[in-house]
Design an enzyme around this catalytic site. Structure first.
Site, PDB file in Angstrom:
ATOM      1  CE  LYS A   1      -3.112  12.273  -9.824  1.00 54.56           C
ATOM      2  NZ  LYS A   1      -2.093  11.129  -9.710  1.00 54.56           N
TER       3      LYS A   1
ATOM      4  CG  LEU B   1     -11.312  10.688 -19.618  1.00 59.97           C
ATOM      5  CD1 LEU B   1     -11.116  10.201 -18.126  1.00 59.97           C
ATOM      6  CD2 LEU B   1     -12.603  11.054 -20.024  1.00 59.97           C
TER       7      LEU B   1
ATOM      8  CG  ASP C   1      -1.793   1.194   1.221  1.00 61.09           C
ATOM      9  OD1 ASP C   1      -1.547   2.204   0.621  1.00 61.09           O
ATOM     10  OD2 ASP C   1      -2.884   1.163   2.035  1.00 61.09           O
TER      11      ASP C   1
ATOM     12  N   PRO D   1      -1.524  13.460 -17.951  1.00 58.72           N
ATOM     13  CG  PRO D   1      -1.966  11.239 -17.592  1.00 58.72           C
ATOM     14  CD  PRO D   1      -1.472  12.339 -16.856  1.00 58.72           C
TER      15      PRO D   1
ATOM     16  CG  ASN E   1       0.528   4.883 -12.634  1.00 59.07           C
ATOM     17  OD1 ASN E   1      -0.259   5.557 -13.560  1.00 59.07           O
ATOM     18  ND2 ASN E   1      -0.129   3.796 -12.340  1.00 59.07           N
TER      19      ASN E   1
ATOM     20  CE1 TYR F   1     -10.217   7.856 -13.146  1.00 58.01           C
ATOM     21  CE2 TYR F   1      -7.961   7.262 -12.124  1.00 58.01           C
ATOM     22  CZ  TYR F   1      -8.950   7.186 -13.069  1.00 58.01           C
ATOM     23  OH  TYR F   1      -8.882   6.170 -14.041  1.00 58.01           O
TER      24      TYR F   1
ATOM     25  CE1 TYR G   1      -6.472  12.143  -9.818  1.00 57.07           C
ATOM     26  CE2 TYR G   1      -7.446  13.773 -11.456  1.00 57.07           C
ATOM     27  CZ  TYR G   1      -6.500  12.658 -10.965  1.00 57.07           C
ATOM     28  OH  TYR G   1      -6.030  12.076 -12.115  1.00 57.07           O
TER      29      TYR G   1
ATOM     30  CB  THR H   1     -10.134   3.162 -12.986  1.00 55.69           C
ATOM     31  OG1 THR H   1      -9.609   2.071 -12.367  1.00 55.69           O
ATOM     32  CG2 THR H   1     -10.609   4.102 -11.802  1.00 55.69           C
TER      33      THR H   1
END
Ligand SMILES: NC(=O)c1ccc[n+]([C@@H]2O[C@H](COP(=O)([O-])OP(=O)(O)OC[C@H]3O[C@@H](n4cnc5c(N)ncnc54)[C@H](O)[C@@H]3O)[C@@H](O)[C@H]2O)c1
Length: 255
Positions: free
Chosen positions: A164, A192, A68, A190, A95, A99, A160, A197
């Site tokens: 980020k 979308l 984790d 990135p 990574n 979200y 979110y 997910t």
């Protein structure tokens, strides 16, 4: 681009972008460890099958580690396992992330903290644990996966976007802290991207098509669309690129 083989650790490698990144780094000849809470057998199978699925991949150079990213002891143990197996660590791809779309006024403190834990504590703990090994190697690449939301600020992703954006700041300051050791720290944002997910959450109810129509590039972004940027950032020749956020979103945000 040169072909020096390095040891890479990709968090959140069980599926989606992380699986794509782990497979791409393995296909490039790097030894790759995946760190995830979820089972990574699909990633291991894909790497063993090789880029064309014809079995030329080196599955023996993939190590799945269950941990984790929010747990300091598990992260430390995972990094030690990678170094014990491959003898070094050079590339870290932060990574793993969550979200969930949330209406701002219905966002609980627990929702907020969970998003910050995974998306910010995770990269902090993994990078902190990995850093002595990158310093020892005198060469390193830390790559943080952020999101084009840091430029666009969509209304249902306040927590979110905050997390980020924090990771962008982390990228810049950590680049300053590590530049003297031959280590670069960069972020890739990135748009979308069509992962399982994203399809369940942000991309549901026509979301992929809505975002595609905001882009200059009129196609739905796929995980493979991020690979060349990841390899560029990790390349031996990219030592002068550090502290940057590279936006790969089809031109929604012209950063
Ligand atoms: N898919 C998109 O549209 C998109 C766009 C921009 C940014 N991103 C970012 O890219 C990354 C990957 O996104 P994805 O769509 O592939 O998601 P995903 O859900 O497919 O992959 C995330 C992985 O992280 C793992 N993970 C989650 N919490 C963890 C924890 N505490 N410890 C260890 N592993 C954990 C999950 O098990 C999963 O395998 C995320 O950071 C996401 O924010 C995704």
């Amino acid at each position: 681009m040169s072909e020096t083989q390095r040891v890479a650790l990709v968090t959140g490698a069980a599926g989606g972008l992380g699986q794509e990144f782990a497979s791409a780094l393995a296909a490039r000849g790097h030894a790759v460890a995946g760190l995830d809470l979820a089972d990574q057998s699909a990633t291991a199978g894909r790497i063993a099958a090789g880029p064309g699925g014809g079995g030329r991949g080196d599955g023996g150079r993939f190590l799945p580690v269950r941990a984790d990213v929010t747990d300091p002891d598990e992260v430390d143990a995972a990094v030690e396992e990678v170094v014990a197996r491959f003898g070094a660590l050079h590339i870290v791809v932060n990574n793993a992330g969550v979200y969930p779309p949330l209406e701002f006024e219905k966002t609980t403190l627990d929702d907020w903290r969970r998003i910050m834990r995974v998306n910010l504590d995770g990269p902090f703990l993994v990078s902190r644990s990995a850093l002595p090994h990158l310093k020892e190697a005198g060469w390193g690449r830390i790559v943080n996966i952020v999101s084009a939301v840091v430029f666009l600020g969509p209304p249902d992703l306040v927590a979110y976007t905050t997390s980020k954006s924090g990771l962008v700041g982390f990228t810049r300051a950590l680049a300053s802290a590590t530049g003297g050791y031959g280590i670069t720290v960069n972020a890739i944002s990135p748009g979308l991207v069509r992962t399982a997910t994203a399809a369940r959450t942000t991309g549901a109810d026509g979301g992929f098509e809505r975002v595609r129509d905001m882009q200059v590039v009129r196609a739905v972004e796929e995980p493979g669309d991020l690979v060349s940027t990841l390899l560029y950032v990790c390349d031996e020749g990219s030592g002068f690129l550090t502290g940057q956020t590279i936006n790969v979103d089809g031109g929604s945000a012209k950063h």
